[in-house]
Design a protein around this motif. Structure first.
Motif, PDB file in Angstrom:
ATOM      1  N   PRO A 195     -60.292   2.000 -71.419  1.00  0.00           N
ATOM      2  CA  PRO A 195     -59.825   1.899 -72.806  1.00  0.00           C
ATOM      3  C   PRO A 195     -59.898   3.244 -73.518  1.00  0.00           C
ATOM      4  CG  PRO A 195     -62.091   1.193 -72.667  1.00  0.00           C
ATOM      5  CD  PRO A 195     -61.672   1.532 -71.258  1.00  0.00           C
TER       6      PRO A 195
ATOM      7  N   LEU B  28     -62.056  -4.873 -75.573  1.00  0.00           N
ATOM      8  CA  LEU B  28     -61.110  -4.685 -74.468  1.00  0.00           C
ATOM      9  C   LEU B  28     -60.550  -6.046 -74.101  1.00  0.00           C
ATOM     10  CD1 LEU B  28     -61.527  -2.408 -71.388  1.00  0.00           C
ATOM     11  CD2 LEU B  28     -60.749  -4.767 -71.105  1.00  0.00           C
TER      12      LEU B  28
ATOM     13  N   SER C  97     -57.066  -2.201 -75.877  1.00  0.00           N
ATOM     14  CA  SER C  97     -58.367  -1.977 -76.501  1.00  0.00           C
ATOM     15  C   SER C  97     -58.213  -1.841 -78.005  1.00  0.00           C
ATOM     16  CB  SER C  97     -59.075  -0.763 -75.905  1.00  0.00           C
ATOM     17  OG  SER C  97     -58.439   0.446 -76.274  1.00  0.00           O
TER      18      SER C  97
END
Lengths: 115, 114
Positions: free
Chosen positions: A25, A32, A94
């Protein structure tokens, strides 16, 4: 600031094999997400993490699927005993919890083809 | 439960003209957010614009604007001065305060003709 990265970008496997995908991410993001997208459809939620804790799993995530985010940074998604119906694009996103607008930023995805 | 409906499977527009992509939603959440993403053929989902349910003004971001009509539960994307590079799949999505995940519509394929 680098974006979300995913590896591999493409994966071809035979039915019954196990596969693992990785997502990195955006570095400061604490949430996430994994989504699955089949051809001609919008992405469907699979699961998400806040730091290292897996907070929600979709019923789409059968017991052949497992996801981890061991140190609250990168995440892996493993599919065991793959089936042809698992062929799809697997997207990772993310976000930063606490921002005024919690926008999810997506990676390029991993295209899985199960033969 | 949340639901997003995009009723236009495909749209065509002439370069330099404006186009509106439709999105209607349904949710029981009193507070929610609406997003539009662009997905080129390469596959990556690109964030375009966001509208919060309590925002008084319609969101704008460069050539993108969101026509938010809360009573009608619609959040249409307007792209002004279309460019060839705008040709892509466009998704409307939402989340509510009860959820971290996004719920997506089925998407609209936009084709920009020269």
């Amino acid at each position: 600031d680098t974006g979300v990265s995913q590896n591999p970008r493409h994966k071809i496997t035979k039915r019954g094999q196990n596969v693992t995908f990785r997502c990195d991410p955006i570095s400061e993001h604490n949430r996430l997400y994994w989504y699955r997208q089949t051809l001609g459809q919008g992405p469907e939620f699979l699961t998400y993490f806040q730091n290292e804790a897996q907070l929600e799993k979709s019923r789409l995530l059968s017991d052949r699927f497992s996801a981890e985010r061991p140190k609250g940074s990168f995440s892996t998604l493993e599919i065991q005993r793959t089936e042809q119906g698992d062929s799809a694009m697997y997207l990772c996103a993310s976000s930063l919890l606490g921002e005024a607008v919690e926008t999810q930023y997506f990676g390029p995805g991993t295209r899985l083809l199960v033969l | 439960a949340q639901k997003i409906t995009q009723t236009q499977p495909g749209m065509f527009v002439q370069e330099k003209e404006a186009v509106t992509l439709d999105c209607t939603y349904d949710t029981s959440d009193p507070s929610y957010g609406l997003f539009w993403y662009k997905q080129p053929s390469s596959g990556e989902m690109i964030f375009l614009i966001y509208q919060g349910s309590y925002d008084q003004q319609n969101a704008t971001e460069g050539r993108y604007s969101l026509n938010f009509q809360k009573a009608r539960k619609s959040a249409n994307l307007v792209i002004s001065a279309s460019q060839l590079g705008d040709s892509a799949m466009y998704f409307c999505a939402m989340y509510g305060t009860s959820y971290g995940k996004l719920t997506f519509g089925q998407g609209t394929i936009l084709t920009v003709h020269p």
